[in-house]
Design a protein around this motif. Structure first.
Motif, PDB file in Angstrom:
ATOM      1  N   LEU A   1       0.820  -1.206   0.000  1.00 51.91           N
ATOM      2  CA  LEU A   1       0.000   0.000   0.000  1.00 51.91           C
ATOM      3  C   LEU A   1       0.855   1.258   0.000  1.00 51.91           C
ATOM      4  O   LEU A   1       1.810   1.387   0.770  1.00 51.91           O
ATOM      5  N   SER A   2       0.491   2.192  -0.876  1.00 48.89           N
ATOM      6  CA  SER A   2       1.195   3.470  -0.969  1.00 48.89           C
ATOM      7  C   SER A   2       0.537   4.500  -0.060  1.00 48.89           C
ATOM      8  O   SER A   2      -0.537   4.257   0.504  1.00 48.89           O
ATOM      9  N   VAL A   3       1.155   5.663   0.058  1.00 47.92           N
ATOM     10  CA  VAL A   3       0.576   6.744   0.871  1.00 47.92           C
ATOM     11  C   VAL A   3      -0.813   7.129   0.358  1.00 47.92           C
ATOM     12  O   VAL A   3      -1.753   7.263   1.155  1.00 47.92           O
ATOM     13  N   PRO A   4      -1.017   7.303  -0.958  1.00 48.02           N
ATOM     14  CA  PRO A   4      -2.381   7.586  -1.434  1.00 48.02           C
ATOM     15  C   PRO A   4      -3.372   6.484  -1.096  1.00 48.02           C
ATOM     16  O   PRO A   4      -4.537   6.773  -0.787  1.00 48.02           O
ATOM     17  N   ASP A   5      -2.930   5.214  -1.144  1.00 49.16           N
ATOM     18  CA  ASP A   5      -3.803   4.101  -0.751  1.00 49.16           C
ATOM     19  C   ASP A   5      -4.237   4.256   0.703  1.00 49.16           C
ATOM     20  O   ASP A   5      -5.413   4.070   1.043  1.00 49.16           O
TER      21      ASP A   5
ATOM     22  N   ARG B   1     -10.871  -3.403   6.769  1.00 50.35           N
ATOM     23  CA  ARG B   1      -9.922  -3.867   7.787  1.00 50.35           C
ATOM     24  C   ARG B   1      -8.971  -4.903   7.221  1.00 50.35           C
ATOM     25  O   ARG B   1      -7.817  -4.999   7.668  1.00 50.35           O
ATOM     26  N   SER B   2      -9.423  -5.702   6.243  1.00 46.92           N
ATOM     27  CA  SER B   2      -8.521  -6.668   5.617  1.00 46.92           C
ATOM     28  C   SER B   2      -7.323  -5.954   5.016  1.00 46.92           C
ATOM     29  O   SER B   2      -6.180  -6.413   5.134  1.00 46.92           O
ATOM     30  N   GLN B   3      -7.589  -4.817   4.361  1.00 45.52           N
ATOM     31  CA  GLN B   3      -6.496  -4.074   3.729  1.00 45.52           C
ATOM     32  C   GLN B   3      -5.665  -3.308   4.754  1.00 45.52           C
ATOM     33  O   GLN B   3      -4.430  -3.310   4.693  1.00 45.52           O
ATOM     34  N   THR B   4      -6.322  -2.676   5.711  1.00 49.58           N
ATOM     35  CA  THR B   4      -5.557  -1.901   6.694  1.00 49.58           C
ATOM     36  C   THR B   4      -4.809  -2.806   7.669  1.00 49.58           C
ATOM     37  O   THR B   4      -3.876  -2.352   8.337  1.00 49.58           O
ATOM     38  N   ARG B   5      -5.208  -4.090   7.750  1.00 48.03           N
ATOM     39  CA  ARG B   5      -4.468  -5.020   8.619  1.00 48.03           C
ATOM     40  C   ARG B   5      -3.020  -5.145   8.154  1.00 48.03           C
ATOM     41  O   ARG B   5      -2.122  -5.412   8.944  1.00 48.03           O
TER      42      ARG B   5
END
Length: 224
Positions: free
Chosen positions: A75-79, A157-161
């Protein structure tokens, strides 16, 4: 030969196993996901692995590059900005609704999770704390009584995990996160929808600052 009735279960188990490895960090961001290797590791054929990777790409956990293969998403900063914009709104809504709809036994569940989190803070166990964090937010989402909101938050939450470990490495962040969770709980238990939403949104903003500070190699404003 596998029975036809077993195939969906094999596919689900394969998906869950790969997803768990990504979310836990066992498969780090940027790792190449080779179908043959995963199939051998999980003891399945190539087909359920391919299908699992497609599902995980839809969730944002895997990136499939034509002619190069599949990789654990990085994940990048924009993501991060996009994900936490959405999380702030959705977590705030979940907390607001939970303050209205939460049942007594659900509040007791939150209390128990806070107690477990307190133990993690005392022992500085960041891995276990991250697991409890997911359970805490998931419980609040279910309290909202909105099934679609639960699904949306689960996907976010799956992605931010992937970034969760980064949110508690800054000095003092683990303790602050626990304090923020307690404020959310107190507002929900006090049946105060506005305060619950404000506390949840403030918590997500604080996590966002910590993650961005980690990605940028700097200390987040207000963190000590």
């Amino acid at each position: 030969m596998q029975e036809l009735s077993d195939l969906p279960r094999v596919g689900d188990r394969t998906y869950e196993a790969i997803r768990a490895a990504i979310v836990s960090g066992s498969l780090a961001p940027g790792t190449k996901l080779t179908v043959d290797h995963l199939a051998h590791r999980l003891g399945v054929s190539r087909t359920p692995v391919k299908e699992a990777l497609v599902r995980l790409e839809r969730e944002g956990l895997v990136r499939i590059v034509p002619r190069h293969g599949a990789f654990v998403a990085r994940l990048s900063v924009p993501d991060v900005e996009e994900l936490y914009d959405l999380r702030e709104v959705c977590e705030g809504l979940a907390a607001r609704r939970a303050a209205v709809h939460a049942r007594r036994e659900q509040l007791a569940e939150l209390e128990e999770l806070l107690a477990r989190a307190e133990q993690c803070v005392r022992s500085q166990d960041r891995v276990r704390y991250s697991d409890v964090d997911v359970l805490f937010h998931g419980a609040i989402a279910r309290m909202s009584g909105n099934g679609r909101l639960v699904e949306v938050l689960e996907g976010l939450r799956s992605q931010t995990r992937l970034l969760m470990a980064a949110s508690v490495v800054l000095p003092g962040r683990l303790q602050r996160s626990h304090q923020e969770h307690r404020r959310i709980y107190e507002a929900i238990a006090g049946r105060d929808p506005r305060r619950a939403e404000a506390a949840a949104r403030a918590h997500v903003r604080a996590v966002r600052r910590a993650v961005l500070a980690h990605l940028n190699g700097a200390q987040a404003p207000g963190e000590e």
